[in-house]
Design an enzyme around this catalytic site. Structure first.
Site, PDB file in Angstrom:
ATOM      1  N   TRP A 246       0.857  -1.183   0.000  1.00  0.00           N
ATOM      2  CA  TRP A 246       0.000   0.000   0.000  1.00  0.00           C
ATOM      3  C   TRP A 246       0.884   1.220   0.000  1.00  0.00           C
ATOM      4  O   TRP A 246       1.973   1.217   0.578  1.00  0.00           O
ATOM      5  CB  TRP A 246      -1.042  -0.071   1.101  1.00  0.00           C
ATOM      6  CG  TRP A 246      -0.751   0.581   2.405  1.00  0.00           C
ATOM      7  CD1 TRP A 246      -0.075   0.033   3.446  1.00  0.00           C
ATOM      8  CD2 TRP A 246      -1.178   1.885   2.821  1.00  0.00           C
ATOM      9  NE1 TRP A 246      -0.056   0.907   4.481  1.00  0.00           N
ATOM     10  CE2 TRP A 246      -0.724   2.046   4.123  1.00  0.00           C
ATOM     11  CE3 TRP A 246      -1.899   2.902   2.216  1.00  0.00           C
ATOM     12  CZ2 TRP A 246      -0.968   3.208   4.843  1.00  0.00           C
ATOM     13  CZ3 TRP A 246      -2.144   4.062   2.919  1.00  0.00           C
ATOM     14  CH2 TRP A 246      -1.688   4.196   4.224  1.00  0.00           C
TER      15      TRP A 246
ATOM     16  N   ASP B  13       5.350  -5.017   3.487  1.00  0.00           N
ATOM     17  CA  ASP B  13       5.471  -5.931   4.621  1.00  0.00           C
ATOM     18  C   ASP B  13       6.536  -6.984   4.323  1.00  0.00           C
ATOM     19  O   ASP B  13       6.719  -7.405   3.184  1.00  0.00           O
ATOM     20  CB  ASP B  13       4.124  -6.624   4.885  1.00  0.00           C
ATOM     21  CG  ASP B  13       3.150  -5.697   5.605  1.00  0.00           C
ATOM     22  OD1 ASP B  13       3.589  -4.626   6.072  1.00  0.00           O
ATOM     23  OD2 ASP B  13       1.960  -6.045   5.702  1.00  0.00           O
TER      24      ASP B  13
END
Lengths: 175, 153
Positions: free
Chosen positions: A101, A120
């Site tokens: 994101w 991540d």
């Protein structure tokens, strides 16, 4: 004269043939070619810019192990810089998610806004160090591309979340 | 089943010999810096920086140009939720789509060229976002393959 030259070249050719092997020549040639091919493949940051010039590097201020660090304006997770990685790289043994994101953060050191990709790092259990939740620009999960409340370990071998990195993608367009 | 159809479709499309003409989208107004920024902000997170996609996320690279062969295909690129429901206004969405076609479509662009998107076209198409995306995508691609395989009249 010609027979003299023939003998001379024959002797030289036999000398070379006796002191070297064809496989040795191929080995050296192969090694040289592989070396040339490897030069442009050295690890460079390809992931964060699109084929053109590398993004302008931001001036840095503050520590990337502090939650207040400018790049973390929209982060929600454990800081990879406290887990054996850095603000833009994953700790050993984890894999960076290619699906991310993306938001913008203001850099107080140079006064510019930058596009930041929150990647991540996945494949090991939660790091547990330096939990940081700032959420600027975070949107509810009904805007899935702009929420940090979901596990972004997508497209990785393992969906187990370990920590979050904040990679600078480029300077934000001034609208 | 859908996956199989998509795979067959992709193979058929890739087997077509296409040599893109000079980019017709260059005629459209594209602010490259703004388009890149909008791509980074609203598309890149899933489609990846070079448009190659990942796993279930479709590649734009060397593929999205196939959709420009039919009206249904053109509509598809606008009606997918990532486009239709994005925060971008009509002009910005048209711009980033035209930029993506120029940057990523490569060999998949139609031989005969294509018309770039306009804000007006985008405005009409995005009013009907798709729901069953995979099935619709497979059907659109099959139509394109069939159309390309018909002999020229």
């Amino acid at each position: 004269m010609m027979s003299f030259l023939d003998r001379l070249f024959e002797q030289k050719a036999r000398g070379v043939a006796q002191s070297s092997s064809r496989r040795g020549m191929l080995k050296k040639l192969g090694g040289a070619l592989a070396g040339v091919a490897a030069v442009p493949l050295l690890p460079v940051a390809r992931a964060d810019h699109h084929g053109g010039p590398a993004p302008e590097k931001p001036q840095e201020q503050g520590s990337d192990t502090d939650c207040d660090y400018w790049r973390y304006c929209a982060i929600d997770g454990f800081l990879c810089s406290c887990c054996g990685g850095s603000a833009s790289s994953c700790p050993p043994g984890t894999e960076m998610s290619p699906v991310t994101w993306i938001g913008t953060c203001h850099n107080p050191a140079d006064g510019r806004n930058y596009v930041i990709s929150y990647n991540d790092c996945c494949g090991k259990s939660s790091c547990g160090a330096c939990l940081c939740q700032r959420d600027e620009g975070d949107r509810p999960p009904y805007r899935p591309d702009k929420t940090n409340d979901i596990n972004w370990c997508l497209g990785t071998a393992s969906a187990t979340y370990h920590c979050s990195a904040a990679v600078v993608v480029g300077v934000a367009f001034a609208e | 089943m859908v996956t199989l159809a998509l795979r067959q479709c992709a193979i058929a499309l890739l087997s077509l010999s296409v040599v893109p003409l000079a980019l017709s989208a260059s005629a459209a107004e594209v602010n490259k810096a703004r388009a890149l920024y909008h791509y980074q902000m609203f598309c890149q997170g899933c489609h990846t920086p070079d448009g190659s996609g990942n796993g279930d996320i479709p590649a734009l690279k060397d593929f999205m140009g196939y959709f420009m062969n039919t009206d249904q295909g053109r509509a598809f690129l606008v009606r997918v939720p990532g486009s239709a429901t994005s925060k971008l206004d009509d002009q910005e969405l048209a711009e980033v789509l035209n930029w993506c076609l120029a940057e990523f479509a490569g060999v998949s662009l139609p031989v005969q060229g294509y018309a770039p998107y306009s804000a007006a076209e985008v405005s009409v198409l995005r009013a009907e976002p798709l729901e069953e995306i995979e099935q619709h995508r497979a059907a659109v691609l099959l139509d394109i393959v069939k159309q390309r395989q018909q002999p020229a009249l």
